[in-house]
Scaffold this active site. Structure first.
Site, PDB file in Angstrom:
ATOM      1  N   HIS A  18      55.613  67.189  34.774  1.00 59.89           N
ATOM      2  CA  HIS A  18      55.104  68.477  35.241  1.00 59.89           C
ATOM      3  C   HIS A  18      55.837  68.765  36.782  1.00 59.89           C
ATOM      4  O   HIS A  18      55.580  68.048  37.538  1.00 59.89           O
ATOM      5  CB  HIS A  18      53.773  68.483  35.510  1.00 59.89           C
ATOM      6  CG  HIS A  18      52.820  68.060  34.267  1.00 59.89           C
ATOM      7  ND1 HIS A  18      51.984  68.847  33.484  1.00 59.89           N
ATOM      8  CD2 HIS A  18      52.606  66.795  33.833  1.00 59.89           C
ATOM      9  CE1 HIS A  18      51.627  68.271  32.628  1.00 59.89           C
ATOM     10  NE2 HIS A  18      51.720  67.261  32.571  1.00 59.89           N
ATOM     11  N   HIS A 196      49.070  68.263  25.250  1.00 58.68           N
ATOM     12  CA  HIS A 196      48.622  66.915  25.744  1.00 58.68           C
ATOM     13  C   HIS A 196      47.260  66.928  24.973  1.00 58.68           C
ATOM     14  O   HIS A 196      46.590  67.532  24.482  1.00 58.68           O
ATOM     15  CB  HIS A 196      47.900  67.182  27.194  1.00 58.68           C
ATOM     16  CG  HIS A 196      49.233  67.290  28.154  1.00 58.68           C
ATOM     17  ND1 HIS A 196      50.123  67.792  28.121  1.00 58.68           N
ATOM     18  CD2 HIS A 196      49.141  66.292  29.442  1.00 58.68           C
ATOM     19  CE1 HIS A 196      50.980  67.745  29.302  1.00 58.68           C
ATOM     20  NE2 HIS A 196      50.356  66.577  29.858  1.00 58.68           N
ATOM     21  N   GLU A 199      44.980  61.611  25.616  1.00 56.85           N
ATOM     22  CA  GLU A 199      45.039  61.135  26.827  1.00 56.85           C
ATOM     23  C   GLU A 199      43.655  60.353  27.223  1.00 56.85           C
ATOM     24  O   GLU A 199      43.537  59.299  27.279  1.00 56.85           O
ATOM     25  CB  GLU A 199      45.734  62.042  28.063  1.00 56.85           C
ATOM     26  CG  GLU A 199      46.038  61.362  29.389  1.00 56.85           C
ATOM     27  CD  GLU A 199      46.245  62.607  30.505  1.00 56.85           C
ATOM     28  OE1 GLU A 199      46.049  63.858  30.061  1.00 56.85           O
ATOM     29  OE2 GLU A 199      46.644  62.072  31.508  1.00 56.85           O
TER      30      GLU A 199
HETATM   31  N1  HPA Z   1      47.154  65.501  31.862  1.00 55.50           N
HETATM   32  C1  HPA Z   1      46.502  66.771  32.097  1.00 55.50           C
HETATM   33  N2  HPA Z   1      47.045  67.820  32.588  1.00 55.50           N
HETATM   34  C2  HPA Z   1      48.047  67.535  33.422  1.00 55.50           C
HETATM   35  C3  HPA Z   1      48.614  66.296  33.640  1.00 55.50           C
HETATM   36  C4  HPA Z   1      48.138  65.147  32.724  1.00 55.50           C
HETATM   37  O1  HPA Z   1      48.562  64.095  32.685  1.00 55.50           O
HETATM   38  N3  HPA Z   1      49.462  66.380  34.744  1.00 55.50           N
HETATM   39  C5  HPA Z   1      49.380  67.581  34.947  1.00 55.50           C
HETATM   40  N4  HPA Z   1      48.787  68.345  34.319  1.00 55.50           N
HETATM   41 ZN    ZN Z   2      51.215  65.674  31.501  1.00 54.23          ZN
END
Ligand code: HPA
Ligand code: ZN
Length: 335
Positions: A18, A196, A199
């Site tokens: 990012h 994403h 996570e």
């Molecule tokens: N996860 C979700 N959103 C994010 C992340 C991440 O690791 N880094 C920057 N925005």
């Molecule tokens: Zn990320």
């Protein structure tokens, strides 16, 4: 050359970074001064001391606050160039870079300012060092889908300058299906999409990202391994997962590096790639991630070769470029 040195010196692609997460405290303070912003941290050390996160949200709160120093095209250009200069030291030759326009437009910074600046920095790195980049626009999932649609509308005049779309920010409680319609629109525009998933969120979010959003890659996906059927599917279809080991440890997804699911993911035959996510906040860039992984797992040269190949294989570039880069990885890792 030992395995670590060979891995560090190999040409690499980074697919999950990012740009706002590459803002180092030094640059944040310099930009605050340049833009006459009263930055709410006493010193660089004071800001660094705040990088003590308990979960994703505790990081995001600071990450969005720091982004306030980014105001002008020059700021975004300097940010991009600083990241690419640093990535080059780790032999990154291609980077697919996320940006969060909603973080900036909500503060009154025009979309065009962000895009022009990021492109200007990337153009310098291309001209000076031959680095290749792609920009992937991320929608913020804690905001409503209507906001994502408004962002997409604002992007339309510049659509040829955005290579793909992603989904980031607070995962829990914001499943991929919330963005079904806007992702369908992105795909109709001929764009690649990623998200994403897995996570902090459950494996079911990875399934949704695949089935509902129809993503080409999963960002993170480290919780996939908790679901045997999903693991089998990801392995069978060779879906790329952009794994970010230091990020996962810093955000307490795993207690320490030795608890990381990376070895299990590799053993299951998943197409894992290694990435830095938000390197300014999580203790390092791609090379630092490689060092940390090697210290924990002592991977062999063949595995490193596979990891680097996976990144180029999963990159959003044409087959000719891919073949050229893959041959460079092979020549470096299998001399
Ligand atoms: N996860 C979700 N959103 C994010 C992340 C991440 O690791 N880094 C920057 N925005
Ligand atoms: Zn990320």
């Amino acid at each position: 050359m030992d395995v670590l040195q060979r891995a560090l010196s190999c040409p690499k692609a980074e697919l999950h970074v990012h740009i706002e997460g590459t803002l180092e405290p030094e640059l944040a303070f310099a930009l605050a001064q340049r833009n006459n912003i009263d930055f709410p941290h006493a010193s660089i050390e004071d800001l660094r001391a705040a990088y003590d996160f308990s979960d994703l949200q505790s990081f995001l709160d600071l990450y969005y606050a720091c982004a306030d120093v980014l105001r002008t095209e020059a700021d975004f250009s300097d940010l991009m160039l600083a990241y690419l200069r640093r990535a080059r030291e780790d032999n990154v030759i291609h980077a697919e870079i996320f940006f969060d326009p909603q973080t900036h437009t909500a503060r009154g910074v025009a979309f065009e300012t962000v895009l022009n600046g990021l492109e200007a920095g990337a153009a310098i790195a291309q001209a000076e060092w031959g680095m290749s980049t792609r920009l992937i626009l991320c929608f913020l999932r804690h905001l409503p889908e209507e906001d994502a649609f408004a962002t997409l509308d604002a992007t339309l005049p510049f659509i040829d300058r955005v290579h793909g779309f992603g989904l980031d920010s607070s995962e829990k409680g914001h499943p991929p299906s919330k963005f079904e319609r806007v992702f369908a629109r992105c795909r109709e525009l001929g764009k690649k999409v990623v998200a994403h998933a897995g996570e902090e969120g459950p494996p079911a979010y990875i399934v949704e990202a695949l089935d509902v959003l129809k993503v080409s890659r999963i960002d993170h996906g480290v919780r996939a391994i908790e679901d045997a059927a999903l693991t089998q599917r990801l392995a069978h279809d060779q879906i790329a997962l952009t794994v970010c080991p230091l990020s996962n440890v810093r955000l307490c997804v795993f207690k320490d590096m030795r608890q990381h699911s990376l070895p299990a993911m590799l053993a299951a035959g998943l197409r894992v790639t290694l990435n830095s996510d938000d390197p300014a906040y999580f203790g390092g860039y791609l090379g630092d991630n490689i060092r940390a992984v090697q210290a924990a797992f002592d991977l062999d040269a063949e595995t490193w070769c596979l990891l680097f190949r996976n990144s180029f294989d999963a990159a959003f570039v044409d087959d000719e470029k891919k073949a050229l880069w893959l041959s460079r990885v092979d020549a470096h890792m299998q001399p």
